[in-house]
Motif scaffolding. Structure first.
Motif, PDB file in Angstrom:
ATOM      1  N   LEU A 124      83.466  48.437  60.441  1.00 55.28           N
ATOM      2  CA  LEU A 124      83.334  48.863  61.840  1.00 55.28           C
ATOM      3  C   LEU A 124      83.121  47.626  62.779  1.00 55.28           C
ATOM      4  O   LEU A 124      83.843  48.083  63.903  1.00 55.28           O
ATOM      5  CB  LEU A 124      81.877  49.613  61.750  1.00 55.28           C
ATOM      6  CG  LEU A 124      81.636  51.209  61.256  1.00 55.28           C
ATOM      7  CD1 LEU A 124      80.263  51.470  60.977  1.00 55.28           C
ATOM      8  CD2 LEU A 124      82.530  51.982  61.793  1.00 55.28           C
ATOM      9  N   CYS A 125      82.713  46.442  62.457  1.00 59.27           N
ATOM     10  CA  CYS A 125      82.765  45.589  63.194  1.00 59.27           C
ATOM     11  C   CYS A 125      84.197  45.142  63.557  1.00 59.27           C
ATOM     12  O   CYS A 125      84.611  44.613  64.628  1.00 59.27           O
ATOM     13  CB  CYS A 125      82.177  44.240  62.357  1.00 59.27           C
ATOM     14  SG  CYS A 125      80.590  44.234  62.307  1.00 59.27           S
ATOM     15  N   GLU A 128      85.437  47.772  66.131  1.00 58.17           N
ATOM     16  CA  GLU A 128      84.646  47.908  67.351  1.00 58.17           C
ATOM     17  C   GLU A 128      84.653  46.486  68.316  1.00 58.17           C
ATOM     18  O   GLU A 128      84.459  46.554  69.367  1.00 58.17           O
ATOM     19  CB  GLU A 128      83.127  48.335  67.369  1.00 58.17           C
ATOM     20  CG  GLU A 128      82.869  49.433  66.436  1.00 58.17           C
ATOM     21  CD  GLU A 128      83.451  50.632  67.452  1.00 58.17           C
ATOM     22  OE1 GLU A 128      83.067  50.452  68.670  1.00 58.17           O
ATOM     23  OE2 GLU A 128      83.921  51.549  67.198  1.00 58.17           O
ATOM     24  N   LEU A 427      75.678  49.001  66.787  1.00 64.51           N
ATOM     25  CA  LEU A 427      76.671  49.958  66.294  1.00 64.51           C
ATOM     26  C   LEU A 427      75.704  51.408  65.989  1.00 64.51           C
ATOM     27  O   LEU A 427      76.272  52.646  66.269  1.00 64.51           O
ATOM     28  CB  LEU A 427      77.275  49.786  65.142  1.00 64.51           C
ATOM     29  CG  LEU A 427      78.599  48.667  65.323  1.00 64.51           C
ATOM     30  CD1 LEU A 427      78.949  48.162  64.050  1.00 64.51           C
ATOM     31  CD2 LEU A 427      79.661  49.433  66.114  1.00 64.51           C
ATOM     32  N   LYS A 430      75.256  53.456  69.072  1.00 67.23           N
ATOM     33  CA  LYS A 430      76.338  53.622  69.821  1.00 67.23           C
ATOM     34  C   LYS A 430      76.800  55.219  69.604  1.00 67.23           C
ATOM     35  O   LYS A 430      77.240  55.563  68.183  1.00 67.23           O
ATOM     36  CB  LYS A 430      77.333  53.018  69.369  1.00 67.23           C
ATOM     37  CG  LYS A 430      78.132  52.302  70.755  1.00 67.23           C
ATOM     38  CD  LYS A 430      79.171  51.233  70.245  1.00 67.23           C
ATOM     39  CE  LYS A 430      79.911  50.671  71.561  1.00 67.23           C
ATOM     40  NZ  LYS A 430      80.848  49.784  71.405  1.00 67.23           N
ATOM     41  N   VAL A 433      80.352  55.996  68.133  1.00 64.75           N
ATOM     42  CA  VAL A 433      80.389  55.556  66.586  1.00 64.75           C
ATOM     43  C   VAL A 433      79.494  56.488  65.600  1.00 64.75           C
ATOM     44  O   VAL A 433      80.109  57.073  64.562  1.00 64.75           O
ATOM     45  CB  VAL A 433      79.735  54.224  66.264  1.00 64.75           C
ATOM     46  CG1 VAL A 433      79.593  53.716  64.765  1.00 64.75           C
ATOM     47  CG2 VAL A 433      80.663  53.187  67.181  1.00 64.75           C
TER      48      VAL A 433
END
Length: 517
Positions: A124-125, A128, A427, A430, A433
């Motif tokens: 995810l990092c 994003e 995250l 969010k 997400v």
């Protein structure tokens, strides 16, 4: 013509769906064979209905939380426990309890991200954040992992030295501990449950060993209860208090838990399945962390009983703790030195294996690597083992040298904590997400407050350490430059998180621009 256009649209749709499935398959390729909890239900994806509680299902979900809880029991934590007990007595037990609760909350948020998105935090990092930010976050996570692994491997090597009656030096214990990579690969080939069973045995070994020590030394029940219920903190114990808080949140563990929960087959598009998984993982993780708290409590109280107020209090550490216990409490039916060695060995072995596991997810997620499991495990293991062997050869068995090394490693990991916590909290709040599973404003404020508290505690540790250790103009200048860059990156991550109102960010940007002009 209409028929042809319809066919083209249909082909395009099918191609997009195929690519999506291939992408999802790749993102979860760390688990070739996920554990099936239940047959997929033909229910509407929007349905949030959760089936009734089932003990059988809870058992099927049990495992990831216990692997995650190992980070609360690694040799670095045990050293923090014994020093807190020896120097502060029972007075910091309340802080140990609340720090553990804070750690549990962070780990539950990590699990939430993994279950709700079907991807782990490193992936995810990468998706994003801008590319350069992802690479910086990867380097920071790797540095934290290397620092933790050096402590864990040396702790395991010290245990091997104890159990071999001193015949095997630290460097030999490091080489033996390095072999756990192959144990990990062997067990993983036979399924996730076999690996989880190994950790259950290692945690049980720690529990029995330290409970035995607790029974042998007979700490004061009244002082123990007062230590948990009555908050106390003095200027003499502030350093140990910072250590207690800093030990419960380790950067690599935040990344690890979001990946471990994906070992169960959960469809992130079926909201009822996701909510059910979150419920069971919350129970399982809470039980695992409670057990880790009890084990840490045993260690702290044993050393509080044995060394609080004594001349040895400030000199006790991992390498001499067993011998100190032996001298203080005698041999007994089974020498307490070896009980300590067995517990320390279980802690070191289990934490190094989870470190290998975390390293695979971190490297694979941030760099989008398509490597075979054994190759990725060997690479990530080498990252930690090579510097650890070098450290073991340089520091040998000197207690003073190992204490200095441990302080530097604690500082290294403390520096990295914001680079795991800030992306996680960004995250998990969010909607793009997390969808309907994003955390609410109240929990978001609580989570950021906990993160701020942890970072402030660790900031105190850093300032205290560098004030006492930094000497020389060039070194001081390098530290000052690094500190400015470090703070600037943290500010960037916070502003990117969306936690502050957009108008406030705009105002800050305008002020900054006008100042620059």
């Amino acid at each position: 013509m209409n028929v042809e256009m319809r066919d083209d649209k249909e082909d395009s749709k099918n191609e997009e769906e195929t690519n999506r499935l291939l992408s999802e398959s790749h993102e979860s390729d760390e688990y070739e064979e996920k554990i099936l909890i239940a047959e997929a239900e033909e229910s509407d994806g929007e349905d949030l209905t959760v089936p009734p509680f089932s003990w059988k299902k809870l058992w099927m979900f049990t495992g990831p939380g216990f692997l995650m809880s190992i980070a609360f029991l690694d040799p670095g934590n045990l050293e923090g426990d014994l020093q807190a007990g020896a120097i502060a007595g029972y007075s910091l037990l309340w802080l140990l309890l609340w720090a553990t609760i804070m750690g549990l909350m962070i780990q539950l948020l990590s699990a939430r991200v993994g279950v709700a998105t079907g991807r782990h935090l490193a992936v995810l990092c990468r998706e994003e954040y801008p590319g350069w930010v992802g690479y910086v976050l990867w380097v920071m996570a790797e540095l934290a992992l290397i620092g933790a692994d050096i402590q864990e491997v040396i702790g395991s090597a010290i245990a091997i030295q104890i159990l071999s009656n001193g015949y095997l030096p630290i460097w030999a214990g490091v080489l033996i501990t390095a072999s756990d990579c192959f144990i990990f690969l062997f067990l993983e080939n036979y399924g996730v449950r076999k690996l989880e069973a190994l950790f259950a045995v290692l945690i049980a070994t720690m529990g029995v060993s330290f409970a035995w020590m607790f029974g042998e030394t007979k700490p004061s029940g009244k002082d123990l209860l007062m230590g948990i219920l009555v908050p106390r903190l003095s200027s003499e114990t502030i350093r140990q208090a910072v250590g207690v808080v800093g030990c419960v949140i380790t950067p690599h563990n935040v990344f690890l838990h979001s990946a471990l929960v994906q070992s169960r087959k959960i469809d992130p598009n079926k909201k009822g399945q996701v909510q059910e998984a979150l419920n069971y993982y919350s129970i399982e993780s809470s039980v695992a962390i409670s057990i880790s708290f009890i084990i840490n409590l045993f260690v702290t109280t044993v050393f509080a009983k044995g060394f609080y107020g004594s001349k040895q209090a400030n000199s006790v550490g991992l390498i001499n703790a067993g011998q100190y216990l032996e001298d203080k409490f005698g041999g007994g039916v089974f020498p307490i030195l070896y009980i300590w060695g067995i517990g320390l060995f279980a802690a070191g072995q289990s934490s190094t294996i989870t470190g290998t596991y975390a390293g695979q997810f971190i490297m694979g997620g941030f760099l989008d690597l398509r490597l075979k499991k054994w190759l990725r495990a060997v690479i990530t293991r080498s990252f930690a083992i090579v510097p650890t062997i070098a450290v073991a050869l340089v520091f040998k068995t000197s207690e003073a040298s190992l204490d200095i090394l441990n302080e530097w490693l604690n500082v290294l990991q403390s520096i990295q904590i914001p680079f795991a916590l800030i992306p996680l909290l960004t995250l998990v709040a969010k909607e793009q997400v997390m969808g309907v599973f994003k955390i609410g404003p109240v929990l978001e404020r609580v989570a950021w407050s906990v993160a701020a508290l942890v970072m402030i505690f660790n900031g105190y540790l850093l300032i205290d350490f560098f004030v006492s250790e930094v000497t020389g103009l060039l070194f001081g200048l390098a530290v000052a430059t690094g500190t400015v860059a470090y703070i600037a990156f943290i500010v960037y991550l916070i502003l990117h998180s969306g936690t502050f109102p957009s108008d406030l960010i705009t105002l800050i940007s305008k002020r900054f621009t006008s100042t620059g002009n």
